[in-house]
Design an enzyme around this catalytic site. Structure first.
Site, PDB file in Angstrom:
ATOM      1  N   GLY A 140      72.687 -12.682 -48.011  1.00  0.00           N
ATOM      2  CA  GLY A 140      71.783 -13.620 -48.654  1.00  0.00           C
ATOM      3  C   GLY A 140      71.798 -13.413 -50.164  1.00  0.00           C
ATOM      4  N   SER A 141      70.631 -13.609 -50.766  1.00  0.00           N
ATOM      5  CA  SER A 141      70.563 -13.590 -52.221  1.00  0.00           C
ATOM      6  C   SER A 141      70.835 -12.220 -52.825  1.00  0.00           C
ATOM      7  CB  SER A 141      69.183 -14.077 -52.668  1.00  0.00           C
ATOM      8  OG  SER A 141      68.946 -15.351 -52.136  1.00  0.00           O
ATOM      9  N   THR A 142      70.816 -11.158 -51.990  1.00  0.00           N
ATOM     10  CA  THR A 142      71.118  -9.853 -52.571  1.00  0.00           C
ATOM     11  C   THR A 142      72.572  -9.806 -53.048  1.00  0.00           C
ATOM     12  OG1 THR A 142      71.718  -8.971 -50.402  1.00  0.00           O
ATOM     13  CG2 THR A 142      69.460  -8.618 -51.121  1.00  0.00           C
ATOM     14  N   PHE A 143      73.375 -10.784 -52.595  1.00  0.00           N
ATOM     15  CA  PHE A 143      74.777 -10.841 -52.985  1.00  0.00           C
ATOM     16  C   PHE A 143      74.962 -11.481 -54.362  1.00  0.00           C
ATOM     17  CE2 PHE A 143      79.096 -12.848 -52.458  1.00  0.00           C
ATOM     18  CZ  PHE A 143      79.807 -11.662 -52.350  1.00  0.00           C
TER      19      PHE A 143
END
Lengths: 607, 388
Positions: free
Chosen positions: A321-324
């Site tokens: 998700g957005s941690t990428f």
């Protein structure tokens, strides 16, 4: 011519006796040949058989190495297990003796029946096991009255004990009886039937070190199996003790704060990549594996939807998700596709090839630059970056950060996650073409991309320490300098920009991770939400918990001089900022609070 | 023919051939006694180990020594007997033994699943052992009296067969297959030496072989089992095959020079069955190796050779046949016992002469040796007389 009939008879007798003598001579030579064959030609064979007859090998178990945390707190020990046994030939009336023993230990009539039946099957001088796992009360009760129980002996054997039970269960693993799979994996170890072997976690990964070498007693026995004398004894070599990098107190905090959730936490030291804590929830009690399960317990454990037997920290593969987004942003900066000041407009969605790509915020973020895009986790901004970069560059940077391959931590069963590429898709998918739309989805950490919590923690730690990716480690036995998997590959100023953005996520006015803000130190982090059901976004309030998205959060602290990095995944936790971030904040808070208290007291470590 | 008809006359005045006692003593075959003592000594070494030395088996060792001492005296006394004394009383002895065998059949003591012993209050006697000798003597006497030279026809065999069959059948009924085989074989040897024609021999052998399937059917279950076990001992390693397997291991593991005195593991750890009786040869083989057993077999061979020599030198037909029969009896015992221990023959209870522990076996052997020596004492080589 001999006239005398008697002398004539004698001549005939002589002829016949000569024949008889020859025959007996031949027969005696035949016996001699047979003896030569048995004794000289096959002598070695029969000597081996004679030795097989008389020599019996009794193994002396090697104590298995213990396992400690980084401060020397024992996590796995060997405790004596007391076994009640009886030597029937000394016992006299066995049935009566066993019923008298019932006063001191819980022996069911059925057990006694089984023991009595067994006693008829084995030699009367061999100890007969009656009951294992004696409690202290039973043990002391019997020991005191031992003189009135002829033939009763207490045998001691070593038993693996996990004093903290579920704490660190996945990490430590457990033991089980050896199977063919184990024999194939540890070809150097010569297992015997019924041996215990590490089945999981550290117990399995370091089986060779922990195991030690069994000793052996060579006994001479007679035809009835009774021991005559000891011929030879070789001592057992105890297994090696292991000192883990785990900080038991931190591990305990993580597990306490994770109560009731499903998922995983990994905490790393950012400079050495030592694993300080690794939690997977729900867990199990490894002691139960040692004591043995009932069929029902095992069934419950196997069918729990939370999959307690898998170590989600290294085996759970989630879309990051957005941690990428940090990886994508760094790629764009490093490749010169954007400057931090470049702005994109977010109306809440992006239309591409008659397909609508939504931002998580339906109303949109308006015009955003890099800092704002990360702080508020704007998806449209990163769709645009995905367009600019394409899958090839995204793949390259994802791999540089350690995605898609084993971290090398050395734990059994670690999964690799997946970094998609054109080649990968061509090889594995029916639709072999990489669609442009898939660039967009990959850029926000969805789609085919998956990673384990450990990989996310490694990525975060690499960002935190200025861009070096090390190989994470679990064992501190001999101080080794951390192994560099990937030296610094992005410019420091770019890293610093990203780190600034991550600080804003927690500390900024609009940050999605504000819930993670702890009291003790300043934290930098990033929220993430990984879709469980693709295409149509499910309502977060959906009744069906299993359709809810996974909540992710990665962070490091302190923000100015990072020491620890962590990644946390809460399965079906919804938004990362809601569920995962607060847990992360509390973990960090407790860690630094304890450190402050210890420093204040001038103590190196206290638990 | 004429001569033989006259012989009873000679019996009436036996003192014609009277040899003085001192002369007989000096004619005693001392060499035979030396060989016998050698075998006994080797046997005592094995027995000492088999019973676990003086500590555990003093009883056996002392007993066996007494057996031997008594037996040697008996042997010498028998050997020194008057020249025709035994020939005269042969049929009487045979009849008594036959009656004893009959008594065993009717009221013998049962031991090890067979009815073999006759309990006389003080001693237990085994008439089948006596019958071995009695039959040899009876057959010798019969052929001596007949003096058909040479070439017996089938009809001439009717009386010998009548002598053999009742005894044989009663022994088989006990059941004691081992002794029956020895008795039958010894009887055949005496008939053979007495001068059976080759044609009759061929016919008899064919007849015996042809009757084998019948015999097989007639055997007891355990007897068949023993024969089967011989060929497939591994099929039943803990049952009947156990003796054979453990014995072969003991013998084989002795190797060339053996494990040393009192050092045989098969023996001392009780893997070997019947260590001091039927399987004592295994103890010797285990502790003294091929060298040890070769020595024993050589001495046995010398005794057999000596016996055959005495037979050829005997004064009369009775002596020749008696010596041949006794020597072959001895040889059969040696070969059957060793053959059984090394796994070539089925396990039958035949002791090893002069070596196996046991008074009755020792006495039987030494009585027969005494008779052999008796033949030697009165043999032709000392021919100071001209009998004819």
């Amino acid at each position: 011519m001999i006239e005398n009939p008697q002398e004539q008879f004698r001549v005939d007798v002589r002829r016949r006796l000569l024949l008889l003598g020859g025959a007996s001579g031949l027969l005696l030579v035949g016996l001699g040949v047979r003896l030569f064959y048995l004794q000289v030609l096959k002598g070695g064979h029969y000597r081996d058989m004679a030795n097989d007859n008389r020599i019996s090998l009794h193994p002396i178990p090697a104590p298995r190495g213990r396992i400690f945390d980084r401060f020397g707190v024992p996590l796995v020990e060997n405790n004596p297990d007391y076994v009640l046994a009886v030597i029937p030939e000394l016992a006299g009336d066995l049935a009566q003796l066993l019923s008298r023993l019932q006063t001191y230990t819980s022996l069911s009539d059925k057990t006694i029946e089984v023991v009595l039946r067994q006693s008829r099957r084995q030699r009367a001088f061999l100890p007969l096991k009656v009951k294992s796992h004696l409690t202290w009360e039973e043990l002391s009760g019997i020991e005191v009255h031992l003189p009135s129980f002829p033939g009763v002996i207490i045998q001691t054997r070593s038993q693996r004990v996990y004093p903290y039970g579920v704490l660190g269960a996945h990490l430590l693993g457990y033991l089980g009886e050896v199977t063919d799979i184990d024999r194939e994996q540890f070809t150097q170890i010569r297992f015997r039937y019924g041996d215990l072997v590490g089945k999981n976690g550290v117990e399995r990964s370091y089986e060779e070190l922990l195991r030690g070498v069994e000793g052996v007693r060579e006994l001479e026995i007679n035809a009835f199996g009774r021991q005559v004398r000891e011929l030879h004894q070789s001592a057992a070599q105890p297994g090696q003790d292991l000192y883990l990098t785990i900080d038991l107190a931190l591990q305990r905090s993580c597990e306490e704060l994770f109560q009731g959730q499903t998922g995983a936490v990994v905490v790393l030291d950012v400079n050495s990549f030592e694993v300080l804590a690794m939690v997977s929830y729900p867990a199990y009690d490894p002691n139960e594996f040692i004591r043995g399960f009932t069929a029902k317990q095992w069934y419950v454990l196997l069918n729990n939807p939370g999959r307690p037997l898998s170590n989600k920290a290294i085996q759970g593969q989630y879309p990051p998700g957005s941690t990428f987004k940090m990886v994508v942003a760094l790629a764009a900066l490093q490749e010169g596709r954007i400057t931090p000041q470049d702005r994109f407009f977010c109306p809440g969605y992006l239309m591409r090839e008659s397909q609508r790509f939504n931002c998580w915020r339906r109303v949109g973020h308006g015009s955003v630059n890099l800092e704002e895009a990360i702080e508020q986790s704007c998806d449209v901004y990163f769709y645009r970056l995905g367009e600019k970069l394409g899958i090839d560059i995204i793949e390259k940077y994802a791999r540089l950060f350690g995605f898609g391959e084993s971290s090398g931590v050395g734990l059994h069963g670690e999964r690799h996650g997946l970094v998609p590429s054109r080649t990968w898709k061509r090889k594995t998918r029916k639709e072999a073409i990489w669609y442009p739309g898939e660039n967009l989805i990959t850029a926000i950490g969805q789609g085919y991309l998956t990673a384990t919590p450990l990989q996310l923690a490694c990525m975060t730690a690499a960002i935190a320490n200025g861009g070096t990716l090390y190989r994470p480690s679990m064992i501190r036995n001999n101080a080794v300098t951390p192994v560099i998997r990937q030296p610094v590959f992005v410019r420091r100023e770019h890293i610093n920009i990203i780190k600034q953005c991550m600080e804003l996520v927690v500390n900024g006015e609009h940050g999605t991770g504000r819930a993670a803000k702890p009291a003790e130190v300043r934290v930098a982090g990033k929220t993430g939400t990984s879709q469980v059901v693709r295409q149509q976004r499910h309502d977060d309030r959906s009744d069906e918990r299993r359709f809810r998205d996974h909540a992710l959060f990665v962070a490091y602290a302190p923000a100015d001089r990072p020491e620890i990095a962590l990644a946390i995944v809460v399965e079906h936790g919804g938004h990362g900022g809601q569920t995962a971030a607060p847990i992360a904040g509390k973990i960090i808070d407790r860690y630094f609070e304890r450190q402050r208290l210890q420093q204040g007291r001038g103590v190196d470590h206290v638990l | 023919m004429f001569f033989n008809r006259n012989e009873p006359l000679l019996l009436i005045s036996p003192r014609l051939e009277l040899v003085r006692l001192t002369e007989r003593f000096s004619r005693f075959p001392w060499g035979l006694l030396v060989l016998i003592t050698t075998v006994f000594t080797i046997g005592m070494v094995a027995l000492y180990s088999a019973v676990g030395g003086m500590v555990n088996g003093a009883n056996f060792i002392i007993q066996q020594s007494i057996h031997f001492t008594v037996a040697v005296i008996l042997m010498v006394v028998i050997a020194l007997g008057e020249s025709k004394f035994y020939r005269r009383h042969v049929y009487f002895v045979y009849a008594i033994t036959l009656i004893l065998l009959l008594l065993v059949m009717l009221s013998g003591t049962v031991g090890m699943g067979a009815r073999r012993w006759l309990d006389l209050g003080i001693v237990r006697i085994q008439p089948s052992e006596m019958m071995k000798l009695a039959l040899i003597m009876a057959l010798s006497r019969y052929f001596h009296d007949q003096a058909v030279t040479p070439g017996l026809r089938l009809v001439d065999l009717s009386v010998p067969i009548l002598l053999i069959l009742p005894a044989l059948l009663m022994i088989i009924r006990q059941p004691d297959l081992g002794t029956a085989v020895v008795v039958a074989a010894t009887g055949c040897v005496v008939i053979f030496v007495a001068g059976i024609t080759w044609k009759v021999l061929l016919i008899s052998v064919t007849a015996v072989l042809a009757s084998m399937p019948l015999v097989w059917n007639w055997l007891h279950g355990y007897q068949r089992q023993r024969i089967l076990t011989l060929f497939f001992p591994e099929q039943d390693p803990l049952g009947t095959g156990y003796h054979i397997i453990q014995s072969k291991i003991a013998v084989g593991s002795g190797g060339l020079t053996g494990k040393g005195f009192m050092a045989g593991s098969q023996n001392h750890l009780h893997f070997l069955p019947e260590r001091h009786t039927d399987f004592i040869f295994s103890v010797l083989a285990e502790e003294w190796g091929f060298v040890g057993v070769l020595a024993l077999i050589t001495v046995y061979g010398l005794i057999i050779f000596y016996g055959l020599l005495i037979a050829t030198m005997a004064r009369d037909r009775f002596g020749m046949l008696l010596a041949s029969g006794i020597t072959s009896l001895f040889a059969f015992h040696v070969m059957i016992n060793i053959g059984m221990v090394v796994g070539l023959l089925p396990v039958v209870g035949i002791p090893l002469p002069l070596v196996s522990y046991g008074g009755s076996s020792m006495l039987t052997v030494m009585v027969s040796m005494g008779l052999l020596a008796h033949v030697s004492v009165h043999s032709k080589q000392h021919g100071s007389y001209n009998y004819n």
